[in-house]
Design an enzyme around this catalytic site. Structure first.
Site, mmCIF file in Angstrom:
data_model
loop_
_atom_site.group_PDB
_atom_site.id
_atom_site.type_symbol
_atom_site.label_atom_id
_atom_site.label_comp_id
_atom_site.label_asym_id
_atom_site.label_seq_id
_atom_site.Cartn_x
_atom_site.Cartn_y
_atom_site.Cartn_z
ATOM 1 N N SER A 126 0.848 -1.188 0.000
ATOM 2 C CA SER A 126 0.000 0.000 0.000
ATOM 3 C C SER A 126 0.894 1.253 0.000
ATOM 4 O O SER A 126 1.885 1.301 -0.730
ATOM 5 C CB SER A 126 -0.955 -0.030 1.188
ATOM 6 O OG SER A 126 -1.990 0.925 1.023
ATOM 7 N N ASP A 183 -7.497 -3.849 -7.908
ATOM 8 C CA ASP A 183 -7.101 -3.037 -6.750
ATOM 9 C C ASP A 183 -7.279 -1.547 -7.029
ATOM 10 O O ASP A 183 -6.700 -0.992 -7.968
ATOM 11 C CB ASP A 183 -5.640 -3.351 -6.401
ATOM 12 C CG ASP A 183 -5.174 -2.671 -5.128
ATOM 13 O OD1 ASP A 183 -5.958 -1.927 -4.517
ATOM 14 O OD2 ASP A 183 -4.007 -2.884 -4.751
ATOM 15 N N HIS A 308 -7.437 -5.130 -2.853
ATOM 16 C CA HIS A 308 -6.278 -4.559 -2.167
ATOM 17 C C HIS A 308 -5.884 -5.401 -0.961
ATOM 18 O O HIS A 308 -4.737 -5.327 -0.498
ATOM 19 C CB HIS A 308 -6.581 -3.122 -1.720
ATOM 20 C CG HIS A 308 -5.369 -2.392 -1.220
ATOM 21 N ND1 HIS A 308 -4.292 -2.107 -2.022
ATOM 22 C CD2 HIS A 308 -5.056 -1.902 0.014
ATOM 23 C CE1 HIS A 308 -3.366 -1.464 -1.324
ATOM 24 N NE2 HIS A 308 -3.803 -1.340 -0.082
#
Length: 611
Positions: A126, A183, A308
């Site tokens: 991330s 994502d 994600h």
């Protein structure tokens, strides 16, 4: 051709190493007392960074949280060389990285790993991936050995100049970004804060489909709408679209500055797709997340957030068996329709279209991105084809300079006088050379040459020869026609208003960048400084007024004399500068006598003053 490889061939990393890197990148997410973890694996030292989950840590100040403040001090390479334009980056991610440098022993730990001759890997999941990117760039600046930087579901971090600079330095090859097809996080910064603030308060959002709120769906739509605007605008630009509507749209639609770079690995249905072309990656970030027939927006929005959180499944112990498809050389000239295909090549393309959800429009945009890159290569071949012409014309100017010196007059002063036929011929040569180089500079400004062009050693050398031989003639022409009376001195502090042509500013910066020289006016501008000082000091016929004028520019005179001494030692100024009738000698001899007696170049003027 569709090219299939295993993961180690595709990205230069063994699957086992990727798995270890990912595990550490996930582990550090729970370490709230420490922003990174380090661990040894085989011959590698892995540094993984923790990301931030709050929206306030992603955006600040401007709509997209972008800034160039502080970048030049830490990352001086992140700019366009020719026009000295600094890249834009996400300011909050940059500040988080800067805090790590100041508050932790990160640099010391990395240096210890290097001293142990270990290979370095920077990683992050991330927004931790953005910190890993900055760490890798800093390492590349300081070390001759190259690290690896691996990110998983990382948001974008810099603009087009950011990626250009990394490709120019041949550093982009060390960055690998894994992205799950759906994502949303790698696409978030394509939308302005105003369109999603108050709707998505944390990243990544941990929820199941039953708890999916309508505001999350709205944010998904806003992000994809922004991505479509950027991808369409970019595709039109490299397709050569000149529709004025494009400029109209950008005048009231704020487009994100962020762009991808490095190698992207799109993960879908147990298969991976690699691609390096940044324009094509931008198109894939949009089109691989489009709705398929029968899909509801809520379903895709849900999957975009859940993807994600789905990297753990993708990066398991069996990932080494997964098929990796190289999209870089995909033959997009084949029919785009999936019907009636009977060749293995067409079936392979059908597989790519199906697994990445690519529409006909997507394939056209990818084809245009590839064609744009190929056009840059063709443009460079055109530039290379002009090399012989440039060198032939430079030889003519060298002969002109040598002939002038034989007659005890510098070629600067000879050209300024324009008294002989040879002077006219030199002017024709000057104009031809200026035309060729101006076209090269315009190509660079329009981003129509490969990113690495400005660092090509032979072109830096040729550009330096061109500048040193040609610019004195342009300066002579400028002051011969008294252009300074209309537009001011040849050299000005205001970059955009400088009469000095870009062909000299660009080539000077190439040399400064490659050789690590400080920025400043160079020996090719020597005559411009002499001419301007002459105007500043000697415009008055009264001695007392000239003395007062000298005092106002005394520091500039001293600086020029210091430079003259240095340039003579480095053989960057020739003996013609000191000929009896040269503009420089005549100007210097009219300076106040006391200054001349104490001048640092007094002995030099005495020794060579007679030519």
């Amino acid at each position: 051709m569709i090219e299939r490889r295993n993961l180690s061939e595709a990205i230069g990393m063994e699957p086992d190493l990727v798995t270890k890197v990912f595990s550490l990148a996930m582990e550090v997410q729970s370490k709230h007392d420490r922003p990174y973890l380090s661990r040894k694996h085989s011959s590698y030292s892995i540094f993984a960074f923790r990301g931030s989950g709050t929206i306030e840590d992603w955006f600040s100040g401007k709509s997209f949280g972008d800034t160039s403040i502080g970048l030049k001090e830490i990352f001086p390479f992140l700019k366009r060389i020719g026009n000295d334009q600094i890249a834009l980056i996400n300011g909050n991610f940059f500040q988080q990285f800067h805090n790590i440098l100041e508050e932790f022993q990160f640099s010391d730990e990395v240096n210890r790993a290097v001293s142990e001759k270990r290979k370095i890997v920077f990683a992050g999941y991330s927004s931790g991936g953005t910190i890993a990117i900055f760490a890798a760039i800093l390492f590349l600046q300081r070390n001759r050995i190259h690290p690896l930087c691996v990110t998983f579901g990382s948001p974008l971090v810099g603009d087009q100049i950011f990626g250009h600079a990394l490709r120019r330095e041949n550093w982009a090859q060390h960055f690998v970004h894994f992205v799950m097809r759906y994502d949303i996080i790698p696409r978030v910064l394509l939308a302005p804060l105003s369109s999603i603030k108050g709707e998505l308060q944390t990243f990544p959002p941990c929820f199941d489909q039953s708890k999916l709120e309508s505001n999350a769906i709205s944010s998904f739509c806003e992000i994809m709408r922004s991505a479509l605007s950027i991808a369409s605008h970019t595709a039109c630009s490299f397709m050569g679209c000149t529709n004025s509507l494009l400029e109209t749209v950008t005048s009231f639609t704020e487009l994100s500055p962020y762009r991808p770079f490095g190698t992207y690995v799109f993960c879908s249905e147990g298969r991976m797709f690699t691609i390096k072309n940044p324009d094509a990656i931008l198109q894939l970030l949009l089109y691989s997340l489009q709705l398929s027939n029968g899909e509801a927006v809520a379903d895709v929005a849900f999957r975009s957030f859940k993807d994600h959180l789905g990297y753990q499944t993708e990066f398991n112990a069996n990932m080494g068996t997964k098929d990796v498809v190289d999209l870089e050389h995909l033959d997009l000239q084949l029919p785009l329709s999936s019907g009636g295909a009977n060749s293995s090549e067409m079936k392979s393309i059908e597989m790519v279209i199906k697994e990445l959800g690519l529409s006909t429009r997507a394939m056209l945009c990818l084809s245009a991105a590839r064609e744009s890159e190929q056009q840059k290569q063709r443009n460079q071949r055109w530039v290379e084809d002009n090399r012989k012409k440039i060198e032939d014309e430079l030889r003519k100017l060298q002969e002109y300079r040598d002939t002038a010196e034989m007659h005890k007059i510098g070629y600067y002063d000879a050209f300024k006088l324009q008294a002989e036929p040879e002077d006219f011929e030199a002017n024709v040569t000057r104009l031809e050379l200026a035309g060729i180089w101006d076209e090269i500079i315009e190509m660079l400004k329009r981003n129509e040459l490969p990113d690495g062009f400005e660092c090509l050693e032979d072109w830096v050398e040729l550009g330096t020869r061109f500048r040193r031989l040609m610019e004195p003639l342009d300066i002579a022409n400028y002051y011969r026609h008294s252009k300074d009376k209309d537009t001011g001195a040849y050299l000005k502090s205001e970059e955009e208003k400088q009469p000095r042509p870009k062909r000299y500013r660009y080539t000077q910066r190439w040399l400064e960048h490659v050789k690590g020289k400080p920025a400043g006016y160079s020996e090719s501008c020597f005559w411009a400084e002499v001419e301007d000082l002459r105007v500043q000091i000697h415009t008055s016929n009264q001695k007392e007024n000239r003395d007062a004028a000298f005092e106002k520019v005394k520091d500039r005179v001293l600086k020029l004399e210091e430079n003259v001494r240095q340039w003579v030692e480095e053989e960057l100024l020739r003996g013609e500068v000191f000929f009896e009738k040269s503009t420089f000698v005549k100007w210097w001899r009219e300076l106040p006598e006391r200054h001349r007696m104490e001048s640092r170049i007094a002995s030099l003027m005495f020794m060579v003053g007679s030519g």
